[in-house]
Design an enzyme around this catalytic site. Structure first.
Site, PDB file in Angstrom:
ATOM      1  N   ASN A  10       7.431 -11.434 -26.227  1.00 53.49           N
ATOM      2  CA  ASN A  10       6.756 -11.807 -27.479  1.00 53.49           C
ATOM      3  C   ASN A  10       7.651 -12.692 -28.342  1.00 53.49           C
ATOM      4  OD1 ASN A  10       8.563  -9.864 -28.502  1.00 53.49           O
ATOM      5  ND2 ASN A  10       7.158  -9.416 -30.185  1.00 53.49           N
ATOM      6  N   ARG A  55      -8.025   3.715 -19.616  1.00 55.66           N
ATOM      7  CA  ARG A  55      -9.395   3.571 -19.110  1.00 55.66           C
ATOM      8  C   ARG A  55      -9.383   2.972 -17.720  1.00 55.66           C
ATOM      9  NH1 ARG A  55     -12.777  -0.552 -22.701  1.00 55.66           N
ATOM     10  NH2 ARG A  55     -11.140  -1.880 -21.838  1.00 55.66           N
ATOM     11  N   LYS A  80       1.604 -13.552 -23.678  1.00 53.87           N
ATOM     12  CA  LYS A  80       2.823 -12.740 -23.549  1.00 53.87           C
ATOM     13  C   LYS A  80       3.308 -12.579 -22.105  1.00 53.87           C
ATOM     14  CE  LYS A  80       2.256 -10.093 -27.800  1.00 53.87           C
ATOM     15  NZ  LYS A  80       2.211  -8.787 -28.439  1.00 53.87           N
ATOM     16  N   ASP A  93       8.503  -6.220 -29.550  1.00 54.50           N
ATOM     17  CA  ASP A  93       7.431  -5.254 -29.868  1.00 54.50           C
ATOM     18  C   ASP A  93       7.918  -3.835 -29.607  1.00 54.50           C
ATOM     19  OD1 ASP A  93       5.392  -6.904 -30.746  1.00 54.50           O
ATOM     20  OD2 ASP A  93       4.471  -7.126 -28.766  1.00 54.50           O
TER      21      ASP A  93
HETATM   22  P1  NDP Z   1      -4.083  -5.561 -24.437  1.00 53.41           P
HETATM   23  O1  NDP Z   1      -5.379  -6.273 -24.478  1.00 53.41           O
HETATM   24  O2  NDP Z   1      -2.994  -6.000 -23.524  1.00 53.41           O
HETATM   25  O3  NDP Z   1      -4.380  -3.996 -24.060  1.00 53.41           O
HETATM   26  C1  NDP Z   1      -5.419  -3.295 -24.679  1.00 53.41           C
HETATM   27  C2  NDP Z   1      -5.401  -1.823 -24.242  1.00 53.41           C
HETATM   28  O4  NDP Z   1      -6.434  -1.138 -24.940  1.00 53.41           O
HETATM   29  C3  NDP Z   1      -5.685  -1.607 -22.754  1.00 53.41           C
HETATM   30  O5  NDP Z   1      -4.952  -0.505 -22.287  1.00 53.41           O
HETATM   31  C4  NDP Z   1      -7.183  -1.284 -22.754  1.00 53.41           C
HETATM   32  O6  NDP Z   1      -7.587  -0.493 -21.662  1.00 53.41           O
HETATM   33  C5  NDP Z   1      -7.304  -0.473 -24.024  1.00 53.41           C
HETATM   34  N1  NDP Z   1      -8.647  -0.465 -24.576  1.00 53.41           N
HETATM   35  C6  NDP Z   1      -9.260  -1.467 -25.267  1.00 53.41           C
HETATM   36  N2  NDP Z   1     -10.498  -1.074 -25.646  1.00 53.41           N
HETATM   37  C7  NDP Z   1     -10.660   0.194 -25.181  1.00 53.41           C
HETATM   38  C8  NDP Z   1     -11.715   1.150 -25.267  1.00 53.41           C
HETATM   39  N3  NDP Z   1     -12.865   0.867 -25.897  1.00 53.41           N
HETATM   40  N4  NDP Z   1     -11.552   2.358 -24.696  1.00 53.41           N
HETATM   41  C9  NDP Z   1     -10.384   2.675 -24.066  1.00 53.41           C
HETATM   42  N5  NDP Z   1      -9.351   1.812 -23.947  1.00 53.41           N
HETATM   43  C10 NDP Z   1      -9.478   0.599 -24.520  1.00 53.41           C
HETATM   44  O7  NDP Z   1      -3.591  -5.514 -25.939  1.00 53.41           O
HETATM   45  P2  NDP Z   1      -2.096  -5.276 -26.486  1.00 53.41           P
HETATM   46  O8  NDP Z   1      -1.479  -4.213 -25.647  1.00 53.41           O
HETATM   47  O9  NDP Z   1      -1.384  -6.554 -26.643  1.00 53.41           O
HETATM   48  O10 NDP Z   1      -2.361  -4.719 -27.972  1.00 53.41           O
HETATM   49  C11 NDP Z   1      -2.962  -3.445 -28.189  1.00 53.41           C
HETATM   50  C12 NDP Z   1      -3.093  -3.219 -29.690  1.00 53.41           C
HETATM   51  O11 NDP Z   1      -1.801  -3.054 -30.257  1.00 53.41           O
HETATM   52  C13 NDP Z   1      -3.759  -4.385 -30.422  1.00 53.41           C
HETATM   53  O12 NDP Z   1      -4.768  -3.902 -31.253  1.00 53.41           O
HETATM   54  C14 NDP Z   1      -2.649  -5.009 -31.243  1.00 53.41           C
HETATM   55  O13 NDP Z   1      -3.105  -5.491 -32.469  1.00 53.41           O
HETATM   56  C15 NDP Z   1      -1.705  -3.824 -31.446  1.00 53.41           C
HETATM   57  N6  NDP Z   1      -0.334  -4.277 -31.624  1.00 53.41           N
HETATM   58  C16 NDP Z   1       0.327  -3.936 -32.766  1.00 53.41           C
HETATM   59  C17 NDP Z   1       1.607  -4.363 -32.992  1.00 53.41           C
HETATM   60  C18 NDP Z   1       2.316  -3.961 -34.244  1.00 53.41           C
HETATM   61  O14 NDP Z   1       3.378  -4.541 -34.531  1.00 53.41           O
HETATM   62  N7  NDP Z   1       1.818  -3.006 -35.005  1.00 53.41           N
HETATM   63  C19 NDP Z   1       2.329  -5.221 -32.021  1.00 53.41           C
HETATM   64  C20 NDP Z   1       1.568  -5.490 -30.806  1.00 53.41           C
HETATM   65  C21 NDP Z   1       0.275  -5.043 -30.646  1.00 53.41           C
HETATM   66  P3  NDP Z   1      -7.944  -1.168 -20.218  1.00 53.41           P
HETATM   67  O15 NDP Z   1      -6.625  -1.338 -19.514  1.00 53.41           O
HETATM   68  O16 NDP Z   1      -8.835  -0.176 -19.609  1.00 53.41           O
HETATM   69  O17 NDP Z   1      -8.626  -2.487 -20.532  1.00 53.41           O
END
Ligand code: NDP
Length: 282
Positions: A92, A155, A71, A107
């Site tokens: 996206n 985080r 992305k 999104d």
């Molecule tokens: P990214 O990998 O870009 O970001 C993930 C985020 O989650 C980061 O902020 C990360 O924090 C945080 N994170 C992950 N694990 C943990 C944890 N154990 N504790 C605290 N923070 C955590 O993913 P995306 O932003 O692309 O997607 C995020 C979610 O949104 C996905 O599960 C995806 O499936 C969902 N989504 C749903 C959509 C829909 O249409 N419903 C569309 C797009 C996404 P850190 O910065 O610290 O790593």
């Protein structure tokens, strides 16, 4: 064997590609609209992304979706970005405008559309957990929709602060960063809480570190996670008396927006929703 020539092709590029609910929705919506298009899911590695985009141009695909991990990286391979995609720094959805390939973010818009089925974010105090691609996209759109204030809880401080700087400096919405450690208690007057982290994806019992007791029962809790949609956060919010919004509506809305951008036709969202539920077996 196809019984008629394919008119046009759109695609989804990502890695790894293990099933694609959006493909399922799109193909059903094409049939419902009597449009002879195909939506292909293509596994493309990061080192081959530039060639993948050249492939879209060379083979005359009319557009495509980009998913994890492309992305952000795709931006440098496109000719133009929409305002929301430029602000979010992520794309996206790509589409053709003449000979140009344009990057869009559906999104964030899909989330706002889904949210607006319940409430208007204008003048609302919002908390967003996460600062990844999805959080950036929805926070930018919440800002453009004139939310009163956005708190980003993340985080990793650097990512969270970068998003807050973007919101304050470029989207012109008051924003602040909270470093996630232990359970986060929301401030009084918080209207909307959004989980935009990946916590809960594929794990119905994974817990977002939120002090649920700090929430007013008047608040709305939204979770981007769509598989499974009935996350622990959603269940806890229901038990607290809050209104909830799961990730299915956003997934349908972002796909419907892309469909309209590519084909110029408004899809039947009920058909898409039904296809999604069938795909997820819910
Ligand atoms: P990214 O990998 O870009 O970001 C993930 C985020 O989650 C980061 O902020 C990360 O924090 C945080 N994170 C992950 N694990 C943990 C944890 N154990 N504790 C605290 N923070 C955590 O993913 P995306 O932003 O692309 O997607 C995020 C979610 O949104 C996905 O599960 C995806 O499936 C969902 N989504 C749903 C959509 C829909 O249409 N419903 C569309 C797009 C996404 P850190 O910065 O610290 O790593």
């Amino acid at each position: 064997m196809l019984d008629s020539p394919i008119q046009e092709i759109v695609c989804c590029m990502g890695q790894p590609v293990a099933g694609n609910p959006t493909q399922f929705m799109m193909e059903r919506a094409f049939v419902a609209a009597d449009i002879d298009w195909r939506y292909l899911t293509l596994e493309v590695s990061p080192e081959n992304l530039a060639d993948g985009i050249r492939g879209i141009r060379a083979m005359g695909f009319l557009g495509g979706h980009l998913t994890i991990p492309h992305k952000v990286a795709v931006v440098q391979h496109l000719d133009k970005l929409t305002e929301a995609a430029e602000l979010a720094g992520a794309v996206n959805c790509v589409y053709r405008k003449g000979h140009l390939l344009v990057g869009e973010d559906t999104d964030g818009k899909g989330f706002i559309q889904s949210l607006q089925s319940i409430t208007n974010p204008k003048r609302k105090k919002v908390v967003v957990f996460g600062a990844g691609g999805a959080a950036r996209a929805i926070a930018v759109e919440l800002g453009l929709a004139r939310a009163a204030e956005i708190t980003i809880v993340n985080r990793t401080a650097q990512r969270g602060q970068a998003l807050v700087d973007l919101l304050n400096d470029r989207v012109d919405v008051p924003a602040k960063f909270v470093h996630l450690s232990g359970d986060y208690a929301v401030e009084e007057g918080t209207n909307i809480v959004v989980n935009a982290t990946s916590i809960g994806f594929g794990d119905a019992d994974a817990r977002v570190p939120l002090d649920i007791e700090s929430l007013s029962p008047d608040a709305l809790v939204a979770d981007l996670i769509f598989n499974p949609p009935d996350t622990k956060l959603i269940r806890d919010a229901v038990a607290r008396g809050c209104t909830t919004l799961d990730g299915l509506g956003m997934l349908v809305s972002q796909a419907a927006l892309a469909f309209k951008i590519w084909t110029g036709v408004k899809p039947d969202v009920a058909v898409m929703r039904e296809a999604l539920e069938e795909y997820l077996e819910i």
